[in-house]
Design an enzyme around this catalytic site. Structure first.
Site, PDB file in Angstrom:
ATOM      1  N   ARG A  15       0.838  -1.196   0.000  1.00 43.75           N
ATOM      2  CA  ARG A  15       0.000   0.000   0.000  1.00 43.75           C
ATOM      3  C   ARG A  15       0.876   1.251   0.000  1.00 43.75           C
ATOM      4  NH1 ARG A  15      -3.554  -1.490   5.198  1.00 43.75           N
ATOM      5  NH2 ARG A  15      -1.530  -2.370   5.729  1.00 43.75           N
ATOM      6  N   HIS A  95       0.548   0.905  16.230  1.00 43.07           N
ATOM      7  CA  HIS A  95       0.352  -0.235  17.154  1.00 43.07           C
ATOM      8  C   HIS A  95       1.498  -0.315  18.168  1.00 43.07           C
ATOM      9  CE1 HIS A  95      -3.173  -1.656  14.995  1.00 43.07           C
ATOM     10  NE2 HIS A  95      -2.525  -1.429  13.883  1.00 43.07           N
ATOM     11  N   GLU A 117      -4.587   4.156  14.139  1.00 40.16           N
ATOM     12  CA  GLU A 117      -5.503   3.254  14.851  1.00 40.16           C
ATOM     13  C   GLU A 117      -6.070   3.851  16.136  1.00 40.16           C
ATOM     14  OE1 GLU A 117      -2.264   2.739  14.570  1.00 40.16           O
ATOM     15  OE2 GLU A 117      -1.430   2.284  16.558  1.00 40.16           O
ATOM     16  N   ASP A 269      -5.637 -11.462  14.342  1.00 42.85           N
ATOM     17  CA  ASP A 269      -4.677 -10.405  14.700  1.00 42.85           C
ATOM     18  C   ASP A 269      -4.794 -10.005  16.164  1.00 42.85           C
ATOM     19  OD1 ASP A 269      -7.167  -9.168  14.341  1.00 42.85           O
ATOM     20  OD2 ASP A 269      -6.292  -7.302  13.612  1.00 42.85           O
TER      21      ASP A 269
HETATM   22  N1  LIG Z   1      -6.980 -10.313   9.791  1.00 38.46           N
HETATM   23  C1  LIG Z   1      -7.038  -9.106   9.269  1.00 38.46           C
HETATM   24  O1  LIG Z   1      -6.427  -8.818   8.250  1.00 38.46           O
HETATM   25  C2  LIG Z   1      -7.921  -8.059   9.903  1.00 38.46           C
HETATM   26  C3  LIG Z   1      -8.243  -6.886   9.213  1.00 38.46           C
HETATM   27  C4  LIG Z   1      -9.136  -5.977   9.812  1.00 38.46           C
HETATM   28  C5  LIG Z   1      -9.654  -6.245  11.098  1.00 38.46           C
HETATM   29  N2  LIG Z   1      -9.278  -7.408  11.744  1.00 38.46           N
HETATM   30  C6  LIG Z   1      -9.786  -7.771  13.076  1.00 38.46           C
HETATM   31  O2  LIG Z   1     -11.121  -8.224  12.991  1.00 38.46           O
HETATM   32  C7  LIG Z   1     -11.690  -8.148  14.301  1.00 38.46           C
HETATM   33  C8  LIG Z   1     -13.084  -7.530  14.246  1.00 38.46           C
HETATM   34  O3  LIG Z   1     -12.977  -6.154  13.880  1.00 38.46           O
HETATM   35  P1  LIG Z   1     -14.265  -5.219  13.708  1.00 38.46           P
HETATM   36  O4  LIG Z   1     -13.767  -3.950  13.114  1.00 38.46           O
HETATM   37  O5  LIG Z   1     -15.350  -5.944  13.053  1.00 38.46           O
HETATM   38  O6  LIG Z   1     -14.661  -4.949  15.228  1.00 38.46           O
HETATM   39  P2  LIG Z   1     -16.068  -4.379  15.749  1.00 38.46           P
HETATM   40  O7  LIG Z   1     -15.797  -3.807  17.090  1.00 38.46           O
HETATM   41  O8  LIG Z   1     -16.729  -3.562  14.707  1.00 38.46           O
HETATM   42  O9  LIG Z   1     -16.974  -5.706  15.923  1.00 38.46           O
HETATM   43  C9  LIG Z   1     -16.696  -6.698  16.861  1.00 38.46           C
HETATM   44  C10 LIG Z   1     -17.995  -7.353  17.262  1.00 38.46           C
HETATM   45  O10 LIG Z   1     -17.675  -8.492  18.092  1.00 38.46           O
HETATM   46  C11 LIG Z   1     -18.742  -8.592  19.023  1.00 38.46           C
HETATM   47  N3  LIG Z   1     -18.402  -9.509  20.103  1.00 38.46           N
HETATM   48  C12 LIG Z   1     -17.655  -9.279  21.214  1.00 38.46           C
HETATM   49  N4  LIG Z   1     -17.647 -10.385  21.987  1.00 38.46           N
HETATM   50  C13 LIG Z   1     -18.385 -11.323  21.338  1.00 38.46           C
HETATM   51  C14 LIG Z   1     -18.757 -12.665  21.638  1.00 38.46           C
HETATM   52  N5  LIG Z   1     -18.380 -13.269  22.772  1.00 38.46           N
HETATM   53  N6  LIG Z   1     -19.536 -13.317  20.733  1.00 38.46           N
HETATM   54  C15 LIG Z   1     -19.944 -12.729  19.605  1.00 38.46           C
HETATM   55  N7  LIG Z   1     -19.634 -11.458  19.284  1.00 38.46           N
HETATM   56  C16 LIG Z   1     -18.873 -10.768  20.145  1.00 38.46           C
HETATM   57  C17 LIG Z   1     -18.983  -7.152  19.440  1.00 38.46           C
HETATM   58  O11 LIG Z   1     -20.253  -7.011  20.102  1.00 38.46           O
HETATM   59  C18 LIG Z   1     -18.909  -6.442  18.096  1.00 38.46           C
HETATM   60  O12 LIG Z   1     -20.195  -6.336  17.480  1.00 38.46           O
HETATM   61  C19 LIG Z   1     -10.682  -7.336  15.128  1.00 38.46           C
HETATM   62  O13 LIG Z   1      -9.887  -8.228  15.887  1.00 38.46           O
HETATM   63  C20 LIG Z   1      -9.841  -6.660  14.081  1.00 38.46           C
HETATM   64  O14 LIG Z   1      -8.544  -6.330  14.567  1.00 38.46           O
HETATM   65  C21 LIG Z   1      -8.407  -8.286  11.169  1.00 38.46           C
END
Ligand SMILES: NC(=O)c1ccc[n+]([C@@H]2O[C@H](COP(=O)([O-])OP(=O)(O)OC[C@H]3O[C@@H](n4cnc5c(N)ncnc54)[C@H](O)[C@@H]3O)[C@@H](O)[C@H]2O)c1
Length: 369
Positions: A15, A95, A117, A269
Site C-alpha cells: 500500500r 500499534h 488506529e 490479529d
Molecule cells: N486479519 C485481518 O487482516 C484483519 C483486518 C481488519 C480487522 N481485523 C480484526 O477483525 C476483528 C473484528 O474487527 P471489527 O472492526 O469488526 O470490530 P467491531 O468492534 O466492529 O466488531 C466486533 C464485534 O464483536 C462482538 N463480540 C464481542 N464479543 C463477542 C462474543 N463473545 N460473541 C460474539 N460477538 C462478540 C462485538 O459485540 C462487536 O459487534 C478485530 O480483531 C480486528 O482487529 C483483522
C-alpha cells in the site's frame, strides 16, 4: 507545509499512504508533496500519476530530510529510525503497545507521532481502522469460498448452490464491521447465513439491514456449538476493544465440524476466536486441523493493496489536510485527531500506550502548552 510519502518497506506491504487525488487536494491547500519514486507501484499507481498532480518525485533520503509531515501506512522499521528528524510529524499505523522499542525510538527521535488506529470519534468509533475491517470482512467470504473448492482442500461446496441443491451455510461470529461486511458478501453469493453477537443492538441492526434474510442468534456456547455442526464456513469477526479476542470455538467444536469446512478467523490479529487458529501469511494461508481448513492471515487487506490503498486514503485524507495546516492547531481543534497523538516530542501522550510501556502519560493539553 512539505508533506512526504516514502515507499513502504515492510515485507509484503504494497500500500501507499497517499493517492494522486490526495496530492491534488494538498496542492490546492497550498502544500508541496514529495513522493518517493516507485512508492505507488505496489498499488498500481505510476510515478507520472503523482507528478501530474504536482508531486515532486524524489529519493527516500529527500522525503525524510525535507518533509515536515511524513505519511506512511505501516510503522517505521529500524532502518527508518535514523531518518526521522526532531520536530517532524509522522502519521501512520503504529500499534505501539505491541512494539515498545519503536515507542522508544520515536521518543528518542523527538518526533510527533500520530497513529491511525487511535484516531477516535466521540462515539468511540475508530474511523481509520474501519476501512480495513470492511475489506477483511468482504475478503473473508471471498477467500473462504475459494478454499471450499475441493482442489484447495475444502469440502467441494459451491456457496450459492444450484436449483435442486441447497446453498452452503456460513456462520459469522461477531456482527461488527468485519461481520456485517462478511454477511453482505455471503448473502450476495446466495449462501445461507447465521450471525452471532453478544450485543442485541448489533443483532437488531443486522436484522434491519438485511431485512431478515440473515439469521441472528445470541452468541453463547450452546448456540455456537449447534450452528457449527452444520457450517460449511465460519468467519471469526469478534472484538473486545483493547483485549485479546475471546476464544469462543474450542478444539472440540472444531472437531465436530464437517470434514472440509473452512474457518476464516479474521480476529487472528487479536489472538483469534478459535482455539486451533494460528497466524498464517498470504504466501501460505491455510492449514488443516481435524479435517477443517484453517485460514489465519493476519494482514488480509494486503492481498488487495490497490483497493486497500484507496479505502485507507479516503479515510485518512481529511485528517492529513488538517495536519498539513499545522499539527498543534489540528490536534487541538479536532478531538478525534487529538486521540491519535501517541508520542509528542519525547513524551508518551496516549494513555493506553503509556500504560503498555509502564510509563506515565503526559496529557495532550500539557504538551500543547
Ligand atoms: N486479519 C485481518 O487482516 C484483519 C483486518 C481488519 C480487522 N481485523 C480484526 O477483525 C476483528 C473484528 O474487527 P471489527 O472492526 O469488526 O470490530 P467491531 O468492534 O466492529 O466488531 C466486533 C464485534 O464483536 C462482538 N463480540 C464481542 N464479543 C463477542 C462474543 N463473545 N460473541 C460474539 N460477538 C462478540 C462485538 O459485540 C462487536 O459487534 C478485530 O480483531 C480486528 O482487529 C483483522
Amino acid at each position: 507545509m512539505i508533506v512526504g510519502v516514502p515507499r513502504e518497506i515492510k515485507p509484503g506491504e504494497q500500500r501507499v499512504a497517499l493517492t494522486p487525488a490526495g496530492v491534488r487536494e494538498l496542492a490546492e491547500a497550498g502544500h508541496q508533496t514529495l513522493v518517493e519514486r516507485g512508492a505507488g507501484l505496489g498499488s498500481g499507481i505510476r510515478d507520472e500519476e503523482f507528478a501530474s498532480e504536482g508531486a515532486a518525485l524524489v529519493s527516500v533520503e529527500e522525503v525524510w530530510a525535507r518533509a515536515d509531515l511524513v505519511l506512511k501506512v505501516k510503522e517505521p522499521l529500524p532502518e527508518e529510525y535514523p531518518r526521522m528528524r526532531a520536530g517532524q510529524a509522522l502519521f501512520t499505523y503504529l500499534h505501539l503497545a505491541a512494539v515498545p522499542e519503536l515507542a522508544r525510538a520515536l521518543q528518542a527521535a523527538d518526533v510527533i507521532a500520530v497513529a491511525y488506529e487511535t484516531v477516535q470519534r466521540a462515539d468511540g468509533s475508530l474511523p481509520l481502522l474501519a476501512p480495513m475491517s470492511e475489506i477483511a470482512g468482504r475478503l473473508a467470504v471471498q477467500e473462504g469460498a475459494f478454499y471450499l473448492g475441493k482442489a484447495h482442500g475444502g469440502r467441494g461446496i459451491l456457496l450459492a448452490g444450484v436449483p435442486g441443491v441447497p446453498p452452503g451455510n456460513v456462520v459469522v461470529l461477531g456482527a461488527g464491521t468485519v461481520g456485517i461486511n462478511a454477511a453482505r458478501i455471503a448473502l450476495g453469493l446466495g449462501a445461507d447465513i447465521s450471525i452471532l453477537d453478544v450485543n442485541l443492538d448489533r443483532l437488531r441492526a443486522v436484522d434491519d439491514l438485511f431485512l431478515g434474510r440473515v439469521i441472528t442468534l445470541m452468541s453463547n456456547r450452546f448456540n455456537i456449538d449447534r450452528v457449527l455442526r452444520r457450517a460449511d464456513m465460519l468467519v471469526g469477526a469478534v472484538l473486545v476493544a483493547g483485549a485479546r479476542a475471546p476464544v469462543l470455538v474450542t478444539k472440540e467444536m472444531v472437531a465436530s465440524m464437517k470434514e472440509g469446512a473452512v474457518i476464516v478467523d479474521v480476529a487472528v490479529d487479536q489472538g483469534g476466536s478459535v482455539e486451533t487458529i494460528r497466524p498464517t501469511t498470504l504466501l501460505d494461508p491455510t492449514y488443516v486441523v481435524t479435517g477443517v481448513v484453517h485460514y489465519g492471515v493476519a494482514n488480509m487487506p494486503a492481498l488487495v493493496p490497490r483497493t486497500s490503498t484507496f479505502a485507507l486514503t479516503n479515510a485518512t485524507l481529511p485528517y492529513v489536510v488538517q495536519l498539513a495546516g499545522g499539527v498543534p492547531a489540528a490536534v487541538r481543534r479536532n478531538p478525534a485527531l487529538g486521540k491519535g497523538v501517541n508520542v509528542w516530542r519525547g513524551r508518551l501522550v496516549h494513555p493506553a500506550v503509556a500504560q503498555a510501556l509502564d510509563e506515565p502519560a503526559t496529557p495532550l493539553e500539557t504538551v500543547l502548552g
